[in-house]
Write a protein that holds these residues in place. Sequence first.
Motif, PDB file in Angstrom:
ATOM      1  N   ALA A 282       0.850  -1.184   0.000  1.00  0.00           N
ATOM      2  CA  ALA A 282       0.000   0.000   0.000  1.00  0.00           C
ATOM      3  C   ALA A 282       0.887   1.236   0.000  1.00  0.00           C
ATOM      4  O   ALA A 282       2.044   1.187   0.416  1.00  0.00           O
ATOM      5  CB  ALA A 282      -0.923   0.012   1.220  1.00  0.00           C
ATOM      6  N   LEU A 283       0.323   2.337  -0.453  1.00  0.00           N
ATOM      7  CA  LEU A 283       1.029   3.618  -0.451  1.00  0.00           C
ATOM      8  C   LEU A 283       0.676   4.364   0.828  1.00  0.00           C
ATOM      9  O   LEU A 283      -0.506   4.497   1.181  1.00  0.00           O
ATOM     10  CB  LEU A 283       0.613   4.438  -1.671  1.00  0.00           C
ATOM     11  CG  LEU A 283       1.257   5.817  -1.812  1.00  0.00           C
ATOM     12  CD1 LEU A 283       2.761   5.684  -2.062  1.00  0.00           C
ATOM     13  CD2 LEU A 283       0.591   6.595  -2.940  1.00  0.00           C
ATOM     14  N   TYR A 284       1.698   4.843   1.520  1.00  0.00           N
ATOM     15  CA  TYR A 284       1.515   5.625   2.746  1.00  0.00           C
ATOM     16  C   TYR A 284       2.015   7.035   2.504  1.00  0.00           C
ATOM     17  O   TYR A 284       3.013   7.233   1.805  1.00  0.00           O
ATOM     18  CB  TYR A 284       2.296   5.000   3.904  1.00  0.00           C
ATOM     19  CG  TYR A 284       1.716   3.688   4.367  1.00  0.00           C
ATOM     20  CD1 TYR A 284       0.893   3.619   5.489  1.00  0.00           C
ATOM     21  CD2 TYR A 284       1.972   2.515   3.668  1.00  0.00           C
ATOM     22  CE1 TYR A 284       0.351   2.410   5.903  1.00  0.00           C
ATOM     23  CE2 TYR A 284       1.430   1.304   4.076  1.00  0.00           C
ATOM     24  CZ  TYR A 284       0.627   1.261   5.195  1.00  0.00           C
ATOM     25  OH  TYR A 284       0.083   0.064   5.593  1.00  0.00           O
ATOM     26  N   ALA A 285       1.337   8.015   3.079  1.00  0.00           N
ATOM     27  CA  ALA A 285       1.719   9.411   2.985  1.00  0.00           C
ATOM     28  C   ALA A 285       1.906   9.971   4.384  1.00  0.00           C
ATOM     29  O   ALA A 285       1.189   9.603   5.315  1.00  0.00           O
ATOM     30  CB  ALA A 285       0.654  10.220   2.241  1.00  0.00           C
ATOM     31  N   ALA A 286       2.895  10.874   4.519  1.00  0.00           N
ATOM     32  CA  ALA A 286       3.153  11.547   5.793  1.00  0.00           C
ATOM     33  C   ALA A 286       3.279  13.038   5.524  1.00  0.00           C
ATOM     34  O   ALA A 286       3.747  13.441   4.463  1.00  0.00           O
ATOM     35  CB  ALA A 286       4.438  11.013   6.417  1.00  0.00           C
ATOM     36  N   GLY A 287       2.858  13.848   6.493  1.00  0.00           N
ATOM     37  CA  GLY A 287       2.979  15.286   6.286  1.00  0.00           C
ATOM     38  C   GLY A 287       2.387  16.117   7.386  1.00  0.00           C
ATOM     39  O   GLY A 287       2.192  15.662   8.517  1.00  0.00           O
TER      40      GLY A 287
ATOM     41  N   THR B  48     -10.414  12.244   9.012  1.00  0.00           N
ATOM     42  CA  THR B  48      -9.307  12.685   9.854  1.00  0.00           C
ATOM     43  C   THR B  48      -8.184  11.657   9.739  1.00  0.00           C
ATOM     44  O   THR B  48      -8.399  10.465   9.964  1.00  0.00           O
ATOM     45  CB  THR B  48      -9.759  12.798  11.325  1.00  0.00           C
ATOM     46  OG1 THR B  48     -10.818  13.762  11.395  1.00  0.00           O
ATOM     47  CG2 THR B  48      -8.611  13.234  12.222  1.00  0.00           C
ATOM     48  N   VAL B  49      -6.982  12.136   9.372  1.00  0.00           N
ATOM     49  CA  VAL B  49      -5.847  11.227   9.197  1.00  0.00           C
ATOM     50  C   VAL B  49      -4.611  11.636  10.009  1.00  0.00           C
ATOM     51  O   VAL B  49      -3.692  10.832  10.167  1.00  0.00           O
ATOM     52  CB  VAL B  49      -5.488  11.053   7.700  1.00  0.00           C
ATOM     53  CG1 VAL B  49      -6.563  10.262   6.976  1.00  0.00           C
ATOM     54  CG2 VAL B  49      -5.258  12.386   7.022  1.00  0.00           C
ATOM     55  N   ASN B  50      -4.555  12.864  10.505  1.00  0.00           N
ATOM     56  CA  ASN B  50      -3.510  13.335  11.426  1.00  0.00           C
ATOM     57  C   ASN B  50      -2.071  12.954  11.058  1.00  0.00           C
ATOM     58  O   ASN B  50      -1.397  12.224  11.771  1.00  0.00           O
ATOM     59  CB  ASN B  50      -3.807  12.874  12.853  1.00  0.00           C
ATOM     60  CG  ASN B  50      -4.991  13.601  13.434  1.00  0.00           C
ATOM     61  OD1 ASN B  50      -5.193  14.778  13.174  1.00  0.00           O
ATOM     62  ND2 ASN B  50      -5.792  12.896  14.205  1.00  0.00           N
ATOM     63  N   GLY B  51      -1.616  13.452   9.933  1.00  0.00           N
ATOM     64  CA  GLY B  51      -0.190  13.364   9.593  1.00  0.00           C
ATOM     65  C   GLY B  51       0.292  12.107   8.923  1.00  0.00           C
ATOM     66  O   GLY B  51       1.389  12.086   8.380  1.00  0.00           O
ATOM     67  N   VAL B  52      -0.485  11.039   8.931  1.00  0.00           N
ATOM     68  CA  VAL B  52      -0.074   9.805   8.260  1.00  0.00           C
ATOM     69  C   VAL B  52      -1.329   9.082   7.769  1.00  0.00           C
ATOM     70  O   VAL B  52      -2.326   8.996   8.483  1.00  0.00           O
ATOM     71  CB  VAL B  52       0.804   8.910   9.162  1.00  0.00           C
ATOM     72  CG1 VAL B  52       0.075   8.459  10.400  1.00  0.00           C
ATOM     73  CG2 VAL B  52       1.392   7.749   8.408  1.00  0.00           C
ATOM     74  N   ALA B  53      -1.274   8.615   6.500  1.00  0.00           N
ATOM     75  CA  ALA B  53      -2.456   7.992   5.909  1.00  0.00           C
ATOM     76  C   ALA B  53      -2.060   6.865   4.963  1.00  0.00           C
ATOM     77  O   ALA B  53      -0.947   6.832   4.441  1.00  0.00           O
ATOM     78  CB  ALA B  53      -3.276   9.036   5.154  1.00  0.00           C
ATOM     79  N   LYS B  54      -3.002   5.957   4.742  1.00  0.00           N
ATOM     80  CA  LYS B  54      -2.799   4.799   3.858  1.00  0.00           C
ATOM     81  C   LYS B  54      -3.798   4.886   2.706  1.00  0.00           C
ATOM     82  O   LYS B  54      -4.991   5.092   2.925  1.00  0.00           O
ATOM     83  CB  LYS B  54      -3.015   3.513   4.659  1.00  0.00           C
ATOM     84  CG  LYS B  54      -2.883   2.242   3.852  1.00  0.00           C
ATOM     85  CD  LYS B  54      -3.146   1.020   4.742  1.00  0.00           C
ATOM     86  CE  LYS B  54      -3.112  -0.279   3.978  1.00  0.00           C
ATOM     87  NZ  LYS B  54      -3.375  -1.437   4.855  1.00  0.00           N
ATOM     88  N   TRP B  55      -3.297   4.699   1.481  1.00  0.00           N
ATOM     89  CA  TRP B  55      -4.147   4.716   0.294  1.00  0.00           C
ATOM     90  C   TRP B  55      -4.684   3.307   0.052  1.00  0.00           C
ATOM     91  O   TRP B  55      -3.904   2.365  -0.100  1.00  0.00           O
ATOM     92  CB  TRP B  55      -3.334   5.199  -0.901  1.00  0.00           C
ATOM     93  CG  TRP B  55      -4.052   5.214  -2.206  1.00  0.00           C
ATOM     94  CD1 TRP B  55      -3.757   4.463  -3.305  1.00  0.00           C
ATOM     95  CD2 TRP B  55      -5.171   6.017  -2.570  1.00  0.00           C
ATOM     96  NE1 TRP B  55      -4.620   4.747  -4.318  1.00  0.00           N
ATOM     97  CE2 TRP B  55      -5.514   5.708  -3.898  1.00  0.00           C
ATOM     98  CE3 TRP B  55      -5.937   6.961  -1.896  1.00  0.00           C
ATOM     99  CZ2 TRP B  55      -6.566   6.312  -4.566  1.00  0.00           C
ATOM    100  CZ3 TRP B  55      -6.983   7.563  -2.563  1.00  0.00           C
ATOM    101  CH2 TRP B  55      -7.290   7.244  -3.880  1.00  0.00           C
ATOM    102  N   ASN B  56      -6.007   3.137   0.011  1.00  0.00           N
ATOM    103  CA  ASN B  56      -6.590   1.815  -0.185  1.00  0.00           C
ATOM    104  C   ASN B  56      -7.023   1.584  -1.635  1.00  0.00           C
ATOM    105  O   ASN B  56      -7.704   0.609  -1.929  1.00  0.00           O
ATOM    106  CB  ASN B  56      -7.765   1.583   0.779  1.00  0.00           C
ATOM    107  CG  ASN B  56      -8.944   2.483   0.486  1.00  0.00           C
ATOM    108  OD1 ASN B  56      -9.066   3.086  -0.571  1.00  0.00           O
ATOM    109  ND2 ASN B  56      -9.840   2.587   1.456  1.00  0.00           N
TER     110      ASN B  56
END
Length: 183
Positions: free
Chosen positions: A127-132, A141-149
């Motif tokens: 999976a692709l993860y994003a941070a920021g 609400t994802v608070n700085g880190v999220a996973k693309w499904n």
Amino acid sequence: MTFALVATGVAAQQVDASDRAHSPLREAISLETPPELLPLAGDDGCQPEWVPTFGAAPGIDRRAHSFAVFDDGTGSALYVGGRFSAASGVSALRIARWDGAQWSAVGEGFDDEVHDLLVFDDGSGAALYAAGAFTHSGETTVNGVAKWNGTSWTSLDTGMIGGEVLDLEVYDDGSGPALYACG
């Protein structure tokens, strides 16, 4: 690792990342240097021009911070995260997908900048993860880190409440790979 600065009609200046302290470009270039101010190798008559490798000019409308190659089931694509809100005129809030022919948005994007992208398999498939610095993707609400499904961004538990995430890394301490975040 070697990076190349390239402009149409001139030779590339190679910069060895392991020897940045001794690079002749070290004083001239920082991560905050706008592309139009980058020094180019070659003669002073160089006229940089947009090469449409990644779509029509102007490309993304603000800075890119991270790249990752990920296959969401429709084929491998280059994902770009940063401060931008559009890629070659396509609305893409802080994250965009380049499939080799066109840019597209990645879900609803994020409400603030993306610092890092990483592909990780948590046991349920890559999976692709994003941070920021973001707190939301659309209404989620994802608070700085999220996973693309593949269709939307999902939270990782409560995320990183009260701060931004600057980097994601995978580390195996002997009990299996795990995703780590810092900020």
